[in-house]
Enzyme design. Structure first.
Site, mmCIF file in Angstrom:
data_model
loop_
_atom_site.group_PDB
_atom_site.id
_atom_site.type_symbol
_atom_site.label_atom_id
_atom_site.label_comp_id
_atom_site.label_asym_id
_atom_site.label_seq_id
_atom_site.Cartn_x
_atom_site.Cartn_y
_atom_site.Cartn_z
ATOM 1 N N THR A 108 0.817 -1.223 0.000
ATOM 2 C CA THR A 108 0.000 0.000 0.000
ATOM 3 C C THR A 108 0.848 1.269 0.000
ATOM 4 O OG1 THR A 108 -0.034 0.115 2.405
ATOM 5 C CG2 THR A 108 -1.792 -1.171 1.357
ATOM 6 N N ASP A 200 17.816 3.505 -3.783
ATOM 7 C CA ASP A 200 17.423 3.453 -2.374
ATOM 8 C C ASP A 200 18.482 4.157 -1.534
ATOM 9 O OD1 ASP A 200 17.272 2.499 0.409
ATOM 10 O OD2 ASP A 200 15.625 1.278 -0.355
ATOM 11 N N ASP A 203 19.935 2.192 1.556
ATOM 12 C CA ASP A 203 20.881 1.137 1.158
ATOM 13 C C ASP A 203 22.208 1.723 0.703
ATOM 14 O OD1 ASP A 203 19.288 -1.004 1.752
ATOM 15 O OD2 ASP A 203 18.552 -1.285 -0.292
HETATM 16 N N1 URA Z 1 13.180 6.161 -1.035
HETATM 17 C C1 URA Z 1 14.399 6.027 -1.623
HETATM 18 O O1 URA Z 1 15.396 5.733 -0.958
HETATM 19 N N2 URA Z 1 14.473 6.211 -2.959
HETATM 20 C C2 URA Z 1 13.412 6.528 -3.726
HETATM 21 O O2 URA Z 1 13.560 6.710 -4.941
HETATM 22 C C3 URA Z 1 12.160 6.682 -3.097
HETATM 23 C C4 URA Z 1 12.073 6.475 -1.736
#
Ligand code: URA
Length: 209
Positions: A108, A200, A203
């Site tokens: 969601t 991300d 990460d």
């Molecule tokens: N969170 C992230 O780390 N990257 C994105 O592109 C969107 C949310």
């Protein structure tokens, strides 16, 4: 977008390009996030109130300005927001640090709080919320909701990259806060990633996958 301040400084733009590059490794990526946060913090804190105090220089006594009143609270949204804390904290070492933990339901995309610890009382402090990626706006809106529920009044939000969709939602939900963004990107994709974005952020800051 009157309460949105998009950074134009060439150093910030240059560093964002380095962040976007998929070949930029963890060590450089996390340093860049910290540096950009510091540069953005410099802009975001330019209206901090001052008061004059009397000091003695080696030559004579004089009045000179210092930051007035209760200082700052920096509130990173876990986990990626942590990467921006040290940059802002370098500017205001006396800042207190709160933490808000939200996870995003993978289906969601709705944010749920799992942790919230804020400096108490928070009401007199300027609160700078950090999250490198303002994507759907869900986490940002929820974080500002929690801070307001705890008494936070003067709130600024700092994101390195924002999607237009999330920015609009945050503005509509919280028109009273100032939003500082390094760059407004094109759009969100179907997985709620920002395009072109940088992947991300959590990460890439922490070297996880
Ligand atoms: N969170 C992230 O780390 N990257 C994105 O592109 C969107 C949310």
């Amino acid at each position: 977008m009157s309460n949105v301040i998009e950074m134009t400084h060439p150093l910030i733009q240059h560093k964002i390009t380095r962040l976007r590059d998929k070949n930029t490794g963890t060590a450089e990526f996390s340093s860049l996030v910290e540096e950009i946060a510091m540069l953005m913090g410099y802009e975001a804190l330019k209206d901090l109130p001052l008061e004059e105090i009397e000091i003695e220089t080696p030559i004579e006594t004089c009045k000179s300005p210092v930051i007035a009143g209760k200082k700052l609270a920096i509130v990173p949204i876990l986990r990626a927001g942590l990467g921006m804390v040290s940059g802002v904290q370098a500017l205001v070492p006396t800042a207190k640090i709160g933490h808000i933990g939200l996870y995003r339901d993978e289906v969601t995309h709705i944010p749920h709080e799992y942790y919230c610890k804020l400096p108490n009382p928070i009401s007199e402090r300027l609160i700078v919320v950090t999250d490198p990626m303002l994507a759907t706006g869900g986490s940002a809106i929820a974080a500002v909701d929690f801070i307001k529920q705890h008494g936070g009044k003067k709130i600024k939000f700092m994101a390195i990259i924002a999607a237009p969709e999330g920015l609009k939602k945050l503005q509509e939900a919280h028109p009273d806060i100032q939003i500082y963004v390094g760059h407004i990107d094109r759009e969100l994709n179907e997985n709620a990633y920002i395009c072109p974005g940088l992947g991300d952020a959590g990460d890439r800051i922490f070297g996880t996958k």
